[in-house]
Design an enzyme around this catalytic site. Sequence first.
Site, PDB file in Angstrom:
ATOM      1  CB  CYS A  40      44.792  12.994   7.572  1.00 48.64           C
ATOM      2  SG  CYS A  40      43.605  13.784   6.446  1.00 48.64           S
TER       3      CYS A  40
ATOM      4  CG  HIS B 131      51.440  21.551   7.878  1.00 50.05           C
ATOM      5  ND1 HIS B 131      50.567  21.384   6.832  1.00 50.05           N
ATOM      6  CD2 HIS B 131      51.173  20.550   8.756  1.00 50.05           C
ATOM      7  CE1 HIS B 131      49.790  20.331   7.068  1.00 50.05           C
ATOM      8  NE2 HIS B 131      50.140  19.817   8.235  1.00 50.05           N
TER       9      HIS B 131
ATOM     10  N   GLY C 162      46.647  21.167   7.713  1.00 47.99           N
ATOM     11  CA  GLY C 162      47.086  22.386   7.050  1.00 47.99           C
ATOM     12  C   GLY C 162      46.288  23.599   7.497  1.00 47.99           C
TER      13      GLY C 162
ATOM     14  CB  CYS D  88      45.199  20.023   4.121  1.00 50.70           C
ATOM     15  SG  CYS D  88      46.446  19.249   5.196  1.00 50.70           S
TER      16      CYS D  88
END
Length: 269
Positions: free
Chosen positions: A75, A152, A213, A210
Site C-alpha cells: 500500500c 491492478h 493504484g 490508493c
Amino acid sequence: MTTKIRFAKMHGAGNDYIYIDTTRFSIPNPEKAAIEWSAYHTGIGSDGLVLIGKSEIGDFSMRIFNADGSEATMCGNASRCIGKYLYEYGLTQKKEIELETLSGIKTLKLQVIGDKVESVTVDMGIPSDIKSIDFEKEYPFKATALSMGNPHLVIFVDDIQEVDLPVIGPQLERHPLFPGRINVEFAQVLEDGQIRMRVWERGSGITMACGTGACATAVAAAYTGKANRESNIIMDGGTLTIKWNPENDHVMMAGPATKVFDGEIDLIF
C-alpha cells in the site's frame, strides 16, 4: 481478557488506516481486529489496519490488513504514513528508511520541515506483468492490467462521472480472469494533462485514494500513450505525483501523509 492498545489514525490523500507499533503492542489476530476496528459505526473506522514491526532485512516492516480482514501485499499511502509515524514518534531519526513489505523492500525518503514530515517519496519498484485486456462484448472498454506489488486493472474513460463504481467495481474485482481478485481504477485524462482517477480497492471497496493504484494508473497512461512518464493523479482524497523513471523503470510516488489522531482501544482475547 482485555488489554489496551494504543494506535494512530492516519491517512494518505484520504486513504485512512489504523497504525499500531507491534514492538509495543501484540495483535494476535490482525484479520479479526481489522474487520472490527475498521467498521465506521461500531469501530474506529478506516480502510484497514497497518502493523509496524521489526525487520531482519530492512529498518522496519509493514503488514496491511484490509477492512474485510484480507491481507494486502503493498500500500503506497500506508508506506508514506509509516515514514511519518516512524520519524515523528521517535522510532528513527533516519530520513531515508528501508521498509520491508510482502512485495519487497521499499525505500522511503522523508521531506522534513522542523520536526514534522511534510511529504514522503516512495520508490515503488518496477511495474510488472503489464498487458492489455479486451473484455469483448462483456464490457464496452479495454483495460490495462499490471502489478505494482499488488494487482491492478486500469480503465480509461471519457467521463469518469458516468462510471457507476459501486456496481462495476466489485464485478471486476472478482472477475474470473482474476482468481486472486484485483484492484480496479477508472481514470480520465483531463485537458491540462492531469489524470482524474477513482478506485475500487480489493478487500476495501471504494476508497478516497490508493497509492499503488495511482502508480498503476500513471504507468498505464504512459504504456498506452495517453500521458508521458510523469503524471499528477487526482483522486477523491487528494493528488499524488507519480514518475516512471525511464532510466531504471522504477516508479516514484510522492505525496502527503497526515496524522488524524491518537487513540486507545480494547483488544479482547
